[in-house]
Design an enzyme around this catalytic site. Structure first.
Site, PDB file in Angstrom:
ATOM      1  N   CYS A  28      79.088   8.592  18.704  1.00 27.95           N
ATOM      2  CA  CYS A  28      80.193   9.282  18.032  1.00 27.95           C
ATOM      3  C   CYS A  28      81.398   9.505  18.946  1.00 27.95           C
ATOM      4  O   CYS A  28      82.455   9.923  18.482  1.00 27.95           O
ATOM      5  CB  CYS A  28      79.705  10.598  17.460  1.00 27.95           C
ATOM      6  N   HIS A  81      85.807  14.735  15.808  1.00 27.19           N
ATOM      7  CA  HIS A  81      84.698  13.983  15.211  1.00 27.19           C
ATOM      8  C   HIS A  81      84.116  14.804  14.065  1.00 27.19           C
ATOM      9  O   HIS A  81      83.872  16.005  14.213  1.00 27.19           O
ATOM     10  CB  HIS A  81      83.644  13.716  16.283  1.00 27.19           C
ATOM     11  N   ASN A 114      79.185  12.133   8.219  1.00 28.52           N
ATOM     12  CA  ASN A 114      79.374  11.711   9.603  1.00 28.52           C
ATOM     13  C   ASN A 114      79.252  10.182   9.683  1.00 28.52           C
ATOM     14  O   ASN A 114      78.159   9.650   9.549  1.00 28.52           O
ATOM     15  CB  ASN A 114      78.305  12.405  10.465  1.00 28.52           C
TER      16      ASN A 114
HETATM   17  O1  UT7 Z   1      77.482  13.066  15.342  1.00 31.38           O
HETATM   18  C1  UT7 Z   1      76.596  13.456  16.310  1.00 31.38           C
HETATM   19  C2  UT7 Z   1      76.665  14.869  16.542  1.00 31.38           C
HETATM   20  N1  UT7 Z   1      75.784  15.570  15.646  1.00 31.38           N
HETATM   21  C3  UT7 Z   1      75.972  16.828  15.375  1.00 31.38           C
HETATM   22  O2  UT7 Z   1      76.939  17.392  15.820  1.00 31.38           O
HETATM   23  C4  UT7 Z   1      74.953  17.567  14.557  1.00 31.38           C
HETATM   24  C5  UT7 Z   1      74.800  18.957  15.091  1.00 31.38           C
HETATM   25  N2  UT7 Z   1      73.812  19.742  14.370  1.00 31.38           N
HETATM   26  C6  UT7 Z   1      74.037  20.217  13.133  1.00 31.38           C
HETATM   27  O3  UT7 Z   1      75.071  19.936  12.537  1.00 31.38           O
HETATM   28  C7  UT7 Z   1      73.024  21.143  12.510  1.00 31.38           C
HETATM   29  O4  UT7 Z   1      72.090  21.498  13.506  1.00 31.38           O
HETATM   30  C8  UT7 Z   1      72.268  20.536  11.294  1.00 31.38           C
HETATM   31  C9  UT7 Z   1      73.221  20.430  10.130  1.00 31.38           C
HETATM   32  C10 UT7 Z   1      71.720  19.163  11.652  1.00 31.38           C
HETATM   33  C11 UT7 Z   1      71.126  21.449  10.903  1.00 31.38           C
HETATM   34  O5  UT7 Z   1      71.613  22.742  10.593  1.00 31.38           O
HETATM   35  P1  UT7 Z   1      70.891  24.035  11.202  1.00 31.38           P
HETATM   36  O6  UT7 Z   1      71.596  25.188  10.669  1.00 31.38           O
HETATM   37  O7  UT7 Z   1      70.891  23.853  12.708  1.00 31.38           O
HETATM   38  O8  UT7 Z   1      69.455  23.944  10.594  1.00 31.38           O
HETATM   39  P2  UT7 Z   1      68.058  23.916  11.353  1.00 31.38           P
HETATM   40  O9  UT7 Z   1      67.838  22.598  11.981  1.00 31.38           O
HETATM   41  O10 UT7 Z   1      67.955  25.121  12.198  1.00 31.38           O
HETATM   42  O11 UT7 Z   1      67.060  24.079  10.143  1.00 31.38           O
HETATM   43  C12 UT7 Z   1      66.996  25.287   9.393  1.00 31.38           C
HETATM   44  C13 UT7 Z   1      66.003  25.099   8.255  1.00 31.38           C
HETATM   45  C14 UT7 Z   1      64.665  24.536   8.698  1.00 31.38           C
HETATM   46  O12 UT7 Z   1      63.657  25.146   7.925  1.00 31.38           O
HETATM   47  P3  UT7 Z   1      62.798  26.352   8.523  1.00 31.38           P
HETATM   48  O13 UT7 Z   1      62.105  25.795   9.735  1.00 31.38           O
HETATM   49  O14 UT7 Z   1      63.780  27.421   8.836  1.00 31.38           O
HETATM   50  O15 UT7 Z   1      61.884  26.686   7.385  1.00 31.38           O
HETATM   51  C15 UT7 Z   1      64.741  23.080   8.333  1.00 31.38           C
HETATM   52  O16 UT7 Z   1      63.481  22.506   8.092  1.00 31.38           O
HETATM   53  O17 UT7 Z   1      66.523  24.156   7.322  1.00 31.38           O
HETATM   54  C16 UT7 Z   1      65.537  23.149   7.063  1.00 31.38           C
HETATM   55  N3  UT7 Z   1      66.254  21.912   6.757  1.00 31.38           N
HETATM   56  C17 UT7 Z   1      66.661  21.626   5.506  1.00 31.38           C
HETATM   57  N4  UT7 Z   1      66.530  22.286   4.328  1.00 31.38           N
HETATM   58  C18 UT7 Z   1      67.067  21.726   3.233  1.00 31.38           C
HETATM   59  C19 UT7 Z   1      66.621  20.917   7.581  1.00 31.38           C
HETATM   60  N5  UT7 Z   1      67.269  19.966   6.889  1.00 31.38           N
HETATM   61  C20 UT7 Z   1      67.306  20.380   5.605  1.00 31.38           C
HETATM   62  C21 UT7 Z   1      67.840  19.839   4.420  1.00 31.38           C
HETATM   63  N6  UT7 Z   1      67.711  20.536   3.272  1.00 31.38           N
HETATM   64  N7  UT7 Z   1      68.504  18.660   4.395  1.00 31.38           N
END
Ligand code: UT7
Length: 340
Positions: A109, A252, A282
């Site tokens: 990215c 980005h 993205n």
């Molecule tokens: O381009 C490269 C650079 N990439 C980035 O900059 C990405 C950076 N990271 C992010 O944008 C975020 O971390 C994400 C959008 C990927 C994830 O958001 P988050 O707020 O960090 O969520 P999390 O990973 O902490 O997950 C929270 C909960 C989890 O469930 P539990 O363990 O709390 O029960 C996940 O299993 O959300 C769950 N989860 C989802 N639920 C519904 C993860 N993906 C999904 C989904 N739909 N698609």
């Protein structure tokens, strides 16, 4: 160098959050509130990195008023090449840019930003005069469509910017920084996966392909909200530019929450933060030029505007640049005095 043209291309097919929620355990509400993403484009039959990059590149040439044969260099930022030996030569061939050398640059990215900065070095020290910088990715090929934590994030697309040598007073790359931290490489990978295939007695070869994208979302998120403001602050300080002087933040497009956090750090109002996450998600190396092209064409970004840009992602890699958009030159002939 001056930024004098832009173009973009996306696949025809759109996959909405609702479409995805019929496939994996997710919801439009979760995806929108956590990321800002509403839909993404996914390449269909006949659509490839080559075709998207070529269409974006041609649009940038047309915008700049250049002929393909005037190009000296084509840099293609991609992490999802059609050919691991290089996809840029395919784009060069398709454009008919017979006088240009063309090669790929892989930095996920951060790839477009790194390529733009690289283009400036060739213009400044290798006498190149017209360069096409393209960011294009088709990560739909490498996403695990059963992994809800990543498949909702990515989309396919391409964007391109035409840059040319110019007098020092018109230089559009005011300052830049590039960074890598391979010690955190495991946070975001599209890694090789091989098996040993016996060749002759006592000797085997490693054959195979790649595993789907793996990401530790929280770690990458923390990395982004720490490093992006730091690198931009460094740039502003080094160039004596105050945040109030910025016309736009062109970051980005990974997550709306990251855009908001960076804007807040510099007290840049939301109205000056460019975002098209809702439509495209993205698109990796394509996000910055795709966003720039949209904003130039709808008149938000105008000649003379100052933009703070930052790319960040796998590597881990990140960087920033302060750029001034010139737009198409009325007189497309090149000056004799050049500057990077
Ligand atoms: O381009 C490269 C650079 N990439 C980035 O900059 C990405 C950076 N990271 C992010 O944008 C975020 O971390 C994400 C959008 C990927 C994830 O958001 P988050 O707020 O960090 O969520 P999390 O990973 O902490 O997950 C929270 C909960 C989890 O469930 P539990 O363990 O709390 O029960 C996940 O299993 O959300 C769950 N989860 C989802 N639920 C519904 C993860 N993906 C999904 C989904 N739909 N698609």
């Amino acid at each position: 160098m001056a930024l004098v043209g832009c173009g973009s291309a996306v696949p025809a097919a759109t996959i909405t959050n609702l479409d995805l929620s019929a496939r994996v355990d997710t919801s439009d509400e979760w995806i929108r509130s956590r990321t800002g993403i509403g839909a993404r484009r996914v390449a269909g039959p006949g659509e490839t990195v080559t075709s998207l990059a070529t269409a974006a590149g041609q649009a940038a040439l047309d915008h700049a008023g250049w002929r393909a044969e005037d190009l000296d260099l084509i840099l293609l930022a991609t992490s999802s090449p059609d050919d691991l030996f290089g996809t840029a030569p395919r784009v060069q061939g398709a454009l008919g840019a017979c006088n240009a050398v063309a090669f790929d640059l892989t930095a996920a990215c951060s790839g477009f930003l790194f390529s733009l900065i690289t283009a400036a070095q060739y213009i400044g020290s290798a006498g190149m005069r017209r360069v096409l910088v393209i960011g294009a990715d088709q990560l739909s090929r490498w996403v695990d469509w059963d992994d809800r934590s990543t498949c909702v994030l990515f989309g396919d697309g391409a964007g391109a910017v035409a840059v040319q040598a110019c007098p020092a007073a018109e230089n559009g790359l005011l300052a830049f920084r590039m960074r890598s931290d391979g010690s955190r490489n495991g946070c975001l990978t599209l890694a090789q996966s091989t098996q040993h295939r016996p060749l002759v007695a006592g000797l085997s070869a490693q054959v195979g392909g790649f595993t789907p994208i793996h990401m530790n979302g929280q770690e990458v998120y923390k990395f982004a909200v720490r490093e992006v403001p730091a690198v931009l602050a460094e740039l502003l300080e080094a160039s004596g530019v105050a945040a109030e002087q910025l016309d736009w933040l062109l970051l980005h497009q990974a997550n709306q929450r990251i855009l908001d956090a960076v804007a807040e750090r510099f007290a840049v109002p939301n109205t000056r933060v460019l975002s098209n996450l809702a439509s495209y998600g993205n698109t990796s190396a394509a996000t910055i030029p795709l966003m720039l092209d949209e904003a130039v064409r709808d008149g938000r970004v105008r000649p003379g505007h100052l933009l703070a840009s930052s790319g960040f992602g796998a590597g881990l890699s990140w960087g920033g640049a302060l750029v001034r958009w010139s737009g198409p030159q009325i007189d497309a002939s090149l000056p004799s005095a050049v500057a990077a």
